[in-house]
Design a protein around this motif. Structure first.
Motif, short mmCIF file in Angstrom:
data_model
loop_
_atom_site.label_atom_id
_atom_site.label_comp_id
_atom_site.label_asym_id
_atom_site.label_seq_id
_atom_site.Cartn_x
_atom_site.Cartn_y
_atom_site.Cartn_z
N SER A 328 0.83 -1.20 0.00
CA SER A 328 0.00 0.00 0.00
C SER A 328 0.86 1.25 0.00
CB SER A 328 -0.95 0.01 1.20
OG SER A 328 -0.22 0.01 2.39
N LYS A 329 2.15 1.08 0.10
CA LYS A 329 3.07 2.17 -0.19
C LYS A 329 4.42 1.55 -0.58
CE LYS A 329 4.83 3.24 4.38
NZ LYS A 329 5.21 4.33 5.24
N GLY A 330 5.30 2.38 -1.06
CA GLY A 330 6.53 1.86 -1.64
C GLY A 330 7.41 1.07 -0.69
N GLY A 331 8.26 0.28 -1.27
CA GLY A 331 9.30 -0.38 -0.51
C GLY A 331 8.87 -1.58 0.30
N GLU A 332 7.67 -2.08 0.07
CA GLU A 332 7.25 -3.22 0.88
C GLU A 332 7.48 -4.54 0.15
OE1 GLU A 332 3.47 -1.81 3.29
OE2 GLU A 332 3.84 -0.87 1.37
N ARG A 333 7.32 -5.61 0.91
CA ARG A 333 7.51 -6.94 0.34
C ARG A 333 6.49 -7.21 -0.75
NH1 ARG A 333 6.30 -11.00 4.44
NH2 ARG A 333 6.33 -12.32 2.61
N ILE A 334 6.92 -7.85 -1.78
CA ILE A 334 5.98 -8.19 -2.83
C ILE A 334 6.03 -9.69 -3.11
CG2 ILE A 334 5.87 -5.96 -4.00
CD1 ILE A 334 8.01 -7.06 -5.93
N ASP A 335 6.54 -10.44 -2.12
CA ASP A 335 6.81 -11.85 -2.42
C ASP A 335 5.83 -12.83 -1.76
OD1 ASP A 335 7.57 -11.27 0.10
OD2 ASP A 335 9.56 -12.19 -0.02
N GLY A 336 4.72 -12.38 -1.27
CA GLY A 336 3.77 -13.30 -0.66
C GLY A 336 3.10 -14.20 -1.70
N GLN A 337 2.63 -15.35 -1.26
CA GLN A 337 1.85 -16.19 -2.18
C GLN A 337 0.55 -15.47 -2.54
OE1 GLN A 337 2.28 -19.37 0.68
NE2 GLN A 337 2.84 -20.79 -0.95
N VAL A 338 0.14 -14.59 -1.61
CA VAL A 338 -0.98 -13.69 -1.91
C VAL A 338 -0.46 -12.27 -1.77
CG1 VAL A 338 -3.26 -12.90 -1.16
CG2 VAL A 338 -2.67 -15.32 -0.98
N LEU A 339 -0.75 -11.44 -2.75
CA LEU A 339 -0.32 -10.05 -2.70
C LEU A 339 -1.56 -9.15 -2.76
CD1 LEU A 339 1.97 -7.92 -2.88
CD2 LEU A 339 1.84 -8.16 -5.36
N VAL A 340 -1.73 -8.33 -1.71
CA VAL A 340 -2.87 -7.41 -1.67
C VAL A 340 -2.32 -6.01 -1.89
CG1 VAL A 340 -4.86 -6.65 -0.32
CG2 VAL A 340 -3.92 -8.94 0.04
N ALA A 341 -2.99 -5.22 -2.73
CA ALA A 341 -2.42 -3.91 -3.06
C ALA A 341 -3.51 -2.91 -3.40
CB ALA A 341 -1.48 -4.05 -4.26
N SER A 342 -3.20 -1.63 -3.19
CA SER A 342 -4.06 -0.59 -3.77
C SER A 342 -3.67 -0.49 -5.24
CB SER A 342 -3.85 0.74 -3.05
OG SER A 342 -2.54 1.19 -3.27
N SER A 343 -4.60 -0.04 -6.07
CA SER A 343 -4.30 -0.08 -7.51
C SER A 343 -3.11 0.82 -7.84
CB SER A 343 -5.52 0.29 -8.34
OG SER A 343 -6.02 1.53 -7.93
N GLY A 344 -3.03 1.99 -7.19
CA GLY A 344 -1.90 2.89 -7.44
C GLY A 344 -0.58 2.24 -7.14
N SER A 345 -0.50 1.64 -5.95
CA SER A 345 0.78 1.05 -5.56
C SER A 345 1.10 -0.19 -6.39
CB SER A 345 0.78 0.69 -4.07
OG SER A 345 -0.30 -0.14 -3.78
N PHE A 346 0.07 -0.91 -6.80
CA PHE A 346 0.31 -2.11 -7.60
C PHE A 346 0.97 -1.75 -8.94
CE2 PHE A 346 -1.17 -5.08 -10.89
CZ PHE A 346 -0.50 -6.22 -10.45
N PHE A 347 0.39 -0.76 -9.60
CA PHE A 347 0.94 -0.44 -10.93
C PHE A 347 2.32 0.22 -10.82
CE2 PHE A 347 -3.52 -1.04 -12.08
CZ PHE A 347 -3.32 -2.05 -13.00
#
Ligand SMILES: Nc1ncnc2c1ncn2[C@@H]1O[C@H](COP(=O)(O)OP(=O)(O)OP(=O)(O)O)[C@@H](O)[C@H]1O
Length: 620
Positions: A328-347
């Motif tokens: 939900s903001k920069g610099g976080e882990r993106i390696d979960g088997q499930v990734l939850v994100a806001s659309s802005g941060s995802f793109f």
């Protein structure tokens, strides 16, 4: 493939059409089974019919105002120091902040709610010619009322007896629209068709109730969790979460998600009916625990909803050993088997950090009609379109879209984007929850903030969310109210950092504030079961128009009635024109919005006294 639950009466003149032969791939869509009894059908008992009793009569007993004015004045709230405003340092804050105002949508949807056993009838609506009055009540139950009611009733009706009464019920095929209220049992047709060989519907599951002509509520399906294709460890997590039965959307949704072939799904169900657990459990069932790659991505329209859905995923994934990460903001882990994100941060992350999509199996969009609303957010739509078309192999990934509302135009765009997909939908007039009481209060513009502040002090049962249309004015309203020592907070997309937003949201969830003043940023998706009252400081408006935004009104009011709990929605009205636009909702949603004539009357509508206020906050 489209599993259209559209109204078979549509063929006789209704608005919903039978599924296109092409789309339904040769499925035969015969008229479903209808029952008719001497008794009044469900809808005419509860909704604006001549026989309807006065609003609120059957809900709780009248106990009179339980808090005196003196009591409510002596609230223990202390004003929070106004937040020092900093320019947004976070790129995503700004990106999402300006898109929160009213959305212009007009839409219709088809029906899957006809077997609703929700006690609409017990919630009286205005009778024709009857003077509109409010009848306050105090039954601010913590527990979903119809869940327990239903449970009791199903034990009272031995199975055989129910079946007999259903069989003995005189039936009539093909009555004209309007001859009597429609009673349909289409679930059988739906499941036979949608599951092909596997007939999941059994007549004995129906638990038909001749009193209400219905079989299940939005909050209680007539199946248990272990009858759904859910692995054992996830069943244990569901039990741990304290969900005794699946809701209707959970029952339908999970079965369709897990049907072999894993087709895309567009799912619609009322606010607070458990859509989140539907996609969370459904998508977790598809995760291969031994594969560490990201297999599920869940995209949300705001940071707040991303965080909430992250927690919801964790609740069910942790006991199963599935890893979940949030973006939900920069610099976080993106390696979960499930990734939850806001659309802005995802793109943003997709562009810069190249999320590994090799193992992706399920792409979920919560509040999908908002994310995919071309008209309001073309830039976002294009990014999603590009991602869906080029980001991953189409046949490898199942796309799950969830929302309470879809406009026709959004649906058309979705079908163009994804091709044929399974649908679970509900009619617009059945969307508004019967568990919400709607009121309006007239106030001159000049004293609007003072009136608002006085109403807030009356809300001593549970906490409240108040919606203001613009960030600037939300700041002004917050300034005035907080100076008057009301324990409130402000949350909006503009001029607040992500950390500030997260902190405010957490504090509100933890019960540090009696009122959260916000904008349309929080109109959708946010789930706080202690919110008993929604105040529309401003009516939700379609941008650049004087018209009310009925979709936003629905979502805003849905914040106060979660999973069958009782809620109150109060709208402040300053002009006759505003009142007229508000009143258009009565027909759209087949409901009543009653006038409250005196501020004192709010004690009875939303007051629980000082003690209730303390408990509401303490309990959180
Ligand atoms: N089967 C269940 N039994 C009991 N409580 C449930 C069940 N499913 C969900 N809930 C609870 O119901 C509440 C509302 O659920 P949820 O947030 O999923 O609603 P929703 O349909 O997504 O609503 P909205 O459209 O407003 O976002 C939550 O507090 C959730 O924990």
């Amino acid at each position: 493939m489209i599993y259209d639950n559209s109204d078979p009466w549509g063929a006789e003149g209704g608005s919903s059409a039978k599924p296109d032969a092409e789309e339904s791939k040769g499925q035969s869509w015969e008229t479903a089974d209808y029952a008719r009894t001497e008794r009044r059908p469900r809808r005419s008992r509860g909704r604006r019919g001549t026989e309807g009793g006065r609003r609120g009569e059957s809900r709780g007993r009248w106990r009179g105002p339980s808090s005196t004015r003196e009591e409510s004045k002596g609230q223990p709230w202390k004003s929070r120091e106004p937040r020092q405003e900093e320019p947004s340092a976070d790129p995503w804050t700004a990106e999402e902040s300006h898109k929160e105002e009213s959305r212009g949508q007009s839409w219709e949807a088809t029906d899957y709610s006809h077997t609703d056993r929700h006690p609409r009838g017990s919630r009286s609506r205005r009778g024709h010619g009857e003077e509109r009055k409010f009848k306050p009540r105090h039954d601010h139950d913590e527990e979903p009322r119809e869940t327990s009611e239903h449970h009791e009733e199903s034990h009272d009706h031995p199975h055989e007896e129910r079946k007999r009464s259903y069989k003995d019920t005189p039936r009539k095929k093909g009555p004209k629209r309007g001859e009597f209220e429609k009673v349909k049992i289409k679930r059988r047709r739906f499941f036979e068709n949608s599951h092909g060989k596997e007939v999941l519907y059994r007549e004995e599951d129906e638990q038909f109730d001749p009193e209400t002509h219905s079989a299940q509520t939005h909050f209680r399906a007539n199946k248990d969790w272990d009858e759904l294709p859910i692995p054992q460890n996830l069943l244990a997590a569901i039990e741990q979460a304290g969900f005794p039965f699946p809701s209707k959307i959970q029952n339908f949704g999970i079965e369709v998600i897990l049907k072999e072939g894993y087709e895309n799904l567009l799912a619609q169900a009322p606010n607070g009916s458990g859509k989140t657990a539907t996609f969370v459990i459904g998508s977790l069932c598809r995760v291969d625990i031994n594969n560490p790659q990201t297999q599920v991505i869940c995209i949300n329209h705001t940071i707040e909803l991303a965080n909430q859905n992250f927690q919801e995923y964790k609740r069910f994934a942790d006991p199963c050993g599935i890893s979940v990460s949030v973006l939900s903001k920069g610099g976080e882990r993106i390696d979960g088997q499930v990734l939850v994100a806001s659309s802005g941060s995802f793109f943003k992350a997709l562009k810069t950090k190249s999320i590994n999509l090799e193992g992706l199996k399920v792409l979920v969009m919560d509040e999908a009609d908002h994310i995919l609303n071309k008209k309001d957010n073309l830039e976002n739509f294009k990014k999603i379109e590009d991602f869906i078309k080029t980001g991953f192999p189409r046949d490898q990934v199942q796309v799950l879209l969830f929302s309470a509302t879809y406009t026709d135009s959004v649906k058309t765009d979705i079908v163009q984007l994804l091709g044929n997909l399974n649908e679970i939908t509900i009619k617009k007039e059945d969307l508004m929850l019967d568990t919400i009481d709607h009121y309006y209060f007239r106030t001159p513009q000049s004293t609007k903030i003072d009136t608002f502040e006085q109403i807030l002090r009356k809300i001593t049962s549970g906490v409240s969310i108040a919606f203001v249309n613009t960030c600037n004015f939300a700041r002004t309203v917050y300034g005035v109210v907080s100076k008057k020592e009301w324990k409130c907070a402000l949350l909006m997309g503009q001029d607040m950092t992500v950390d500030e937003r997260n902190l405010t949201m957490n504090d509100f969830t933890e019960g540090k504030y009696a009122t959260l003043i916000t904008t349309n940023l929080l109109a959708r998706g946010i789930d706080n079961t202690k919110v008993k009252c929604v105040v529309n400081f401003d009516l939700p408006r379609i941008p650049k128009s004087r018209d009310i935004d009925d979709v936003l009104y629905l979502h805003r009011s849905g914040r106060c009635s979660r999973f069958g709990r009782h809620g109150v929605c109060i709208s402040l009205v300053t002009t006759d024109e505003e009142l007229a636009t508000l009143k258009t909702l009565e027909d759209s949603y087949n409901m009543e919005i009653a006038e409250v004539r005196s501020l004192d009357d709010f004690d009875a509508i939303v007051g629980g006294g000082e003690k209730a206020a303390e408990e509401a906050v303490k309990d959180l």
